[in-house]
Structure formats: structure tokens, C-alpha cells
Design a protein around this motif. Structure first.
Motif, PDB file in Angstrom:
ATOM      1  N   THR A  58       0.811  -1.210   0.000  1.00 20.04           N
ATOM      2  CA  THR A  58       0.000   0.000   0.000  1.00 20.04           C
ATOM      3  C   THR A  58       0.849   1.267   0.000  1.00 20.04           C
ATOM      4  OG1 THR A  58      -0.123   0.020   2.425  1.00 20.04           O
ATOM      5  CG2 THR A  58      -1.841  -1.186   1.240  1.00 20.04           C
ATOM      6  N   SER A  59       2.171   1.094   0.065  1.00 22.05           N
ATOM      7  CA  SER A  59       3.081   2.245   0.037  1.00 22.05           C
ATOM      8  C   SER A  59       4.423   1.788  -0.505  1.00 22.05           C
ATOM      9  CB  SER A  59       3.256   2.839   1.440  1.00 22.05           C
ATOM     10  OG  SER A  59       3.981   1.946   2.266  1.00 22.05           O
ATOM     11  N   ALA A  60       5.270   2.759  -0.793  1.00 17.22           N
ATOM     12  CA  ALA A  60       6.599   2.443  -1.329  1.00 17.22           C
ATOM     13  C   ALA A  60       7.465   1.734  -0.292  1.00 17.22           C
ATOM     14  CB  ALA A  60       7.280   3.726  -1.795  1.00 17.22           C
ATOM     15  N   GLN A  61       7.093   1.804   0.975  1.00 15.14           N
ATOM     16  CA  GLN A  61       7.884   1.181   2.036  1.00 15.14           C
ATOM     17  C   GLN A  61       7.535  -0.293   2.234  1.00 15.14           C
ATOM     18  OE1 GLN A  61       6.436   4.416   2.520  1.00 15.14           O
ATOM     19  NE2 GLN A  61       8.461   5.078   1.801  1.00 15.14           N
ATOM     20  N   GLU A  62       6.491  -0.758   1.565  1.00 17.01           N
ATOM     21  CA  GLU A  62       6.064  -2.149   1.718  1.00 17.01           C
ATOM     22  C   GLU A  62       6.480  -2.989   0.522  1.00 17.01           C
ATOM     23  OE1 GLU A  62       1.946  -1.345   4.263  1.00 17.01           O
ATOM     24  OE2 GLU A  62       1.928  -2.558   2.446  1.00 17.01           O
ATOM     25  N   ALA A  63       6.624  -4.270   0.772  1.00 19.08           N
ATOM     26  CA  ALA A  63       6.881  -5.238  -0.297  1.00 19.08           C
ATOM     27  C   ALA A  63       5.900  -6.385  -0.129  1.00 19.08           C
ATOM     28  CB  ALA A  63       8.317  -5.750  -0.234  1.00 19.08           C
ATOM     29  N   PRO A  64       5.238  -6.816  -1.202  1.00 22.96           N
ATOM     30  CA  PRO A  64       4.252  -7.892  -1.078  1.00 22.96           C
ATOM     31  C   PRO A  64       4.887  -9.203  -0.642  1.00 22.96           C
ATOM     32  CG  PRO A  64       4.041  -6.746  -3.183  1.00 22.96           C
ATOM     33  CD  PRO A  64       5.328  -6.304  -2.574  1.00 22.96           C
ATOM     34  N   GLU A  65       4.144  -9.990   0.134  1.00 25.56           N
ATOM     35  CA  GLU A  65       4.551 -11.340   0.484  1.00 25.56           C
ATOM     36  C   GLU A  65       4.475 -12.194  -0.780  1.00 25.56           C
ATOM     37  OE1 GLU A  65       5.660 -14.699   1.479  1.00 25.56           O
ATOM     38  OE2 GLU A  65       5.680 -13.249   3.136  1.00 25.56           O
ATOM     39  N   LEU A  66       5.611 -12.704  -1.228  1.00 20.22           N
ATOM     40  CA  LEU A  66       5.688 -13.343  -2.538  1.00 20.22           C
ATOM     41  C   LEU A  66       4.807 -14.582  -2.664  1.00 20.22           C
ATOM     42  CD1 LEU A  66       9.522 -13.019  -3.257  1.00 20.22           C
ATOM     43  CD2 LEU A  66       7.659 -11.532  -3.997  1.00 20.22           C
ATOM     44  N   CYS A  67       4.567 -15.273  -1.570  1.00 17.21           N
ATOM     45  CA  CYS A  67       3.739 -16.482  -1.643  1.00 17.21           C
ATOM     46  C   CYS A  67       2.274 -16.150  -1.882  1.00 17.21           C
ATOM     47  CB  CYS A  67       3.867 -17.282  -0.348  1.00 17.21           C
ATOM     48  SG  CYS A  67       5.501 -17.971  -0.091  1.00 17.21           S
ATOM     49  N   GLN A  68       1.860 -14.948  -1.478  1.00 21.97           N
ATOM     50  CA  GLN A  68       0.447 -14.592  -1.566  1.00 21.97           C
ATOM     51  C   GLN A  68       0.146 -13.573  -2.658  1.00 21.97           C
ATOM     52  OE1 GLN A  68      -1.895 -14.146   1.987  1.00 21.97           O
ATOM     53  NE2 GLN A  68      -0.143 -14.648   3.285  1.00 21.97           N
ATOM     54  N   ALA A  69       1.150 -12.880  -3.147  1.00 20.01           N
ATOM     55  CA  ALA A  69       0.926 -11.834  -4.140  1.00 20.01           C
ATOM     56  C   ALA A  69       0.134 -12.291  -5.367  1.00 20.01           C
ATOM     57  CB  ALA A  69       2.265 -11.221  -4.561  1.00 20.01           C
ATOM     58  N   PRO A  70       0.349 -13.524  -5.885  1.00 18.43           N
ATOM     59  CA  PRO A  70      -0.438 -13.950  -7.057  1.00 18.43           C
ATOM     60  C   PRO A  70      -1.938 -13.985  -6.798  1.00 18.43           C
ATOM     61  CG  PRO A  70       1.493 -15.346  -6.793  1.00 18.43           C
ATOM     62  CD  PRO A  70       1.398 -14.513  -5.557  1.00 18.43           C
ATOM     63  N   LEU A  71      -2.333 -14.130  -5.544  1.00 16.72           N
ATOM     64  CA  LEU A  71      -3.758 -14.154  -5.221  1.00 16.72           C
ATOM     65  C   LEU A  71      -4.430 -12.829  -5.554  1.00 16.72           C
ATOM     66  CD1 LEU A  71      -3.625 -15.969  -1.765  1.00 16.72           C
ATOM     67  CD2 LEU A  71      -4.477 -16.898  -3.911  1.00 16.72           C
ATOM     68  N   VAL A  72      -3.673 -11.739  -5.432  1.00 17.17           N
ATOM     69  CA  VAL A  72      -4.233 -10.423  -5.724  1.00 17.17           C
ATOM     70  C   VAL A  72      -4.691 -10.359  -7.180  1.00 17.17           C
ATOM     71  CG1 VAL A  72      -3.778  -7.941  -5.784  1.00 17.17           C
ATOM     72  CG2 VAL A  72      -2.787  -9.353  -3.962  1.00 17.17           C
ATOM     73  N   GLY A  73      -3.843 -10.833  -8.085  1.00 14.99           N
ATOM     74  CA  GLY A  73      -4.205 -10.839  -9.499  1.00 14.99           C
ATOM     75  C   GLY A  73      -5.390 -11.737  -9.781  1.00 14.99           C
ATOM     76  N   LEU A  74      -5.423 -12.906  -9.137  1.00 15.36           N
ATOM     77  CA  LEU A  74      -6.527 -13.843  -9.349  1.00 15.36           C
ATOM     78  C   LEU A  74      -7.851 -13.240  -8.895  1.00 15.36           C
ATOM     79  CD1 LEU A  74      -7.640 -16.694 -10.010  1.00 15.36           C
ATOM     80  CD2 LEU A  74      -7.135 -17.299  -7.641  1.00 15.36           C
ATOM     81  N   ILE A  75      -7.884 -12.675  -7.693  1.00 13.14           N
ATOM     82  CA  ILE A  75      -9.132 -12.135  -7.154  1.00 13.14           C
ATOM     83  C   ILE A  75      -9.547 -10.875  -7.911  1.00 13.14           C
ATOM     84  CG2 ILE A  75     -10.311 -11.331  -5.076  1.00 13.14           C
ATOM     85  CD1 ILE A  75      -9.441 -14.338  -5.231  1.00 13.14           C
ATOM     86  N   ARG A  76      -8.590 -10.083  -8.376  1.00  9.94           N
ATOM     87  CA  ARG A  76      -8.951  -8.930  -9.203  1.00  9.94           C
ATOM     88  C   ARG A  76      -9.613  -9.382 -10.499  1.00  9.94           C
ATOM     89  NH1 ARG A  76      -3.519  -5.106  -8.601  1.00  9.94           N
ATOM     90  NH2 ARG A  76      -4.008  -4.292  -6.510  1.00  9.94           N
TER      91      ARG A  76
END
Length: 240
Positions: A58-76
Motif C-alpha cells: 500500500t506504500s513504497a515502504q512495503e513489499a508484497p509477500e511473494l507467496c500470496q501476491a499472485p492471489l491479488v491478481g486472481l481475485i482482481r
């Protein structure tokens, strides 16, 4: 509501294979849940919410958890086809955010995030005139790699890098390499713009081929940038 377990045991330094397997298992399991949810007539007026932990930034200071990041694309994708049926709620794992989970589930949004107990929603906003902009700079002594570089999109980027950003060493890849239609004409055109151009045959999905490609880049012109324009368009709907 589907709670997706966190991937804290598989951080950014975990072996690539572990991350790939974990991400694949999560996204395939989520896909099966989505399809089963759509197939049930009794759920036709219901909404399925996936609750993740740090799956997005949600900000430049964060990095997505790589194991869960693909879920974002799927649910979108699922939400784009069925706007009223799916949603994603991402939490930061803090006690304040966990306390706000139930109230956050009532928000009528396709994607929300809880950070420190505060609820964040995606919005488009106009960039102000005084907003800080970071110009893209390319060291002309480095090599810019463009995957899918002989295709329509890759060629567009190649011209842009040469004319706008002053790139002088371009490495263009494609499955057919220099045998691709229009490849030699593109090479001639880019050379006319002052670039040194090399076209290589490489399947970017094959790890060994990519490793060999990177090893072939001369040390005097090391890799300075990558534009990934390779891909296969294979549209399908979430239910199928």
C-alpha cells in the motif's frame, strides 16, 4: 470468508523453488474455491472474501509477500467478471488490524487493506503539478534487455529507449530470434538511431536459456535495465 495462511516461513531469501511451489499451491487452491463458489446456486447472492496478509503493497515502504501476491491478481480478475461476488481484504498482521477485520468485511469494496487498524481503499487521483517525479535514466554504456523485443510492443519500447532515453546497447529476445518477421528490419532501424543491437533466440520461460542469455552480456556493457514485453495472450474466463 477464506483466510489465506501467511508465508512468514518463506521469506524473500527462501529458495526460489520453495516460493514457486508455495505460490502455485495457494493460487490453485484459491482458483478451485472460486470455481466451486460460482457453481453453487445457493451462493448466488453471496460474496466470497479472501483475507490475506501482506499480499499487496500500500506504500513504497512495503513489499508484497511473494507467496500470496499472485492471489491479488486472481481475485482482481474474478472481481472484474463478477463485481458483486468477490473481494480481497489484506491485513498487515497487527493486533489493531485484526481487531478491525469484522467491520472491514462489511465495506462494499472489491479490494481493501488494513494497516495499523486503518482501512485503505484503492482510488485513482490526479497527479499534482508539484508532485515529485523521478526521471528514468539509462547509462548509455550498459545493456538494456527487452524480452519479446522483436514483437510489436517490444519494438515500440526499443525505439523509445533509443530515441528518448539514449540507450545505446540493446539486447532483444524472442523465441525465434533474428528469424522473427521484421527482426532484421528493426535491427537496421535501431542501428540507424545509433544503437548497437543484438537479437537472440530465447524462451524467457526456460530458466537455463535465460541464464545463458544473461551470461552472454559483455562485461564492458553490463545489464542496466530490463523491459519485459514477452508473453502469450490466452484469454479465458475465471469459471473455465
Amino acid at each position: 470468508v477464506v483466510l489465506v495462511s501467511g508465508g512468514s516461513t518463506l521469506g524473500a531469501r527462501a529458495a526460489d523453488g520453495e516460493l514457486i511451489v508455495a505460490a502455485r499451491e495457494r493460487v490453485h487452491h484459491a482458483l478451485e474455491l472460486v470455481k466451486a463458489f460460482l457453481a453453487r446456486d445457493s451462493f448466488v447472492n453471496s460474496r466470497l472474501v479472501f483475507v490475506t496478509e501482506r499480499a499487496l503493497a500500500t506504500s513504497a515502504q512495503e513489499a508484497p509477500e511473494l507467496c500470496q501476491a499472485p492471489l491479488v491478481g486472481l481475485i482482481r480478475s474474478a472481481h472484474s467478471e463478477y463485481p458483486e461476488r468477490f473481494a480481497l481484504l489484506d491485513c498487515d498482521g497487527t493486533e489493531a488490524s485484526r481487531a478491525g477485520l469484522l467491520s472491514a468485511l462489511e465495506v462494499d469494496e472489491g479490494e481493501v487493506a488494513l494497516r495499523g487498524g486503518s482501512l485503505l481503499c484503492r482510488r485513482l487521483s490526479r497527479l499534482g503539478k508539484d508532485a515529485e517525479r523521478t526521471p528514468v535514466s539509462v547509462d548509455p554504456n550498459t545493456t538494456v534487455l527487452i524480452t519479446g523485443g522483436t514483437g510489436a510492443l517490444g519494438a515500440l519500447f526499443a525505439r523509445h529507449m533509443a530515441t528518448v532515453h539514449g540507450a545505446r546497447h540493446l539486447l532483444l529476445t524472442g523465441r525465434r530470434g533474428s528469424k522473427a518477421e521484421g527482426a532484421q528490419e528493426l535491427k537496421t532501424e535501431l542501428e540507424g538511431l545509433g544503437c548497437e543491437v543484438r537479437i537472440a533466440a530465447c524462451d524467457i520461460s526456460e530458466r537455463e536459456e535465460v541464464a545463458a542469455l544473461l551470461d552472454s552480456i559483455p562485461r564492458k556493457h553490463p545489464l542496466g535495465g530490463v523491459i519485459h514485453a514477452a508473453g502469450v495472450l490466452e484469454n479465458s474466463l475465471i469459471a473455465s
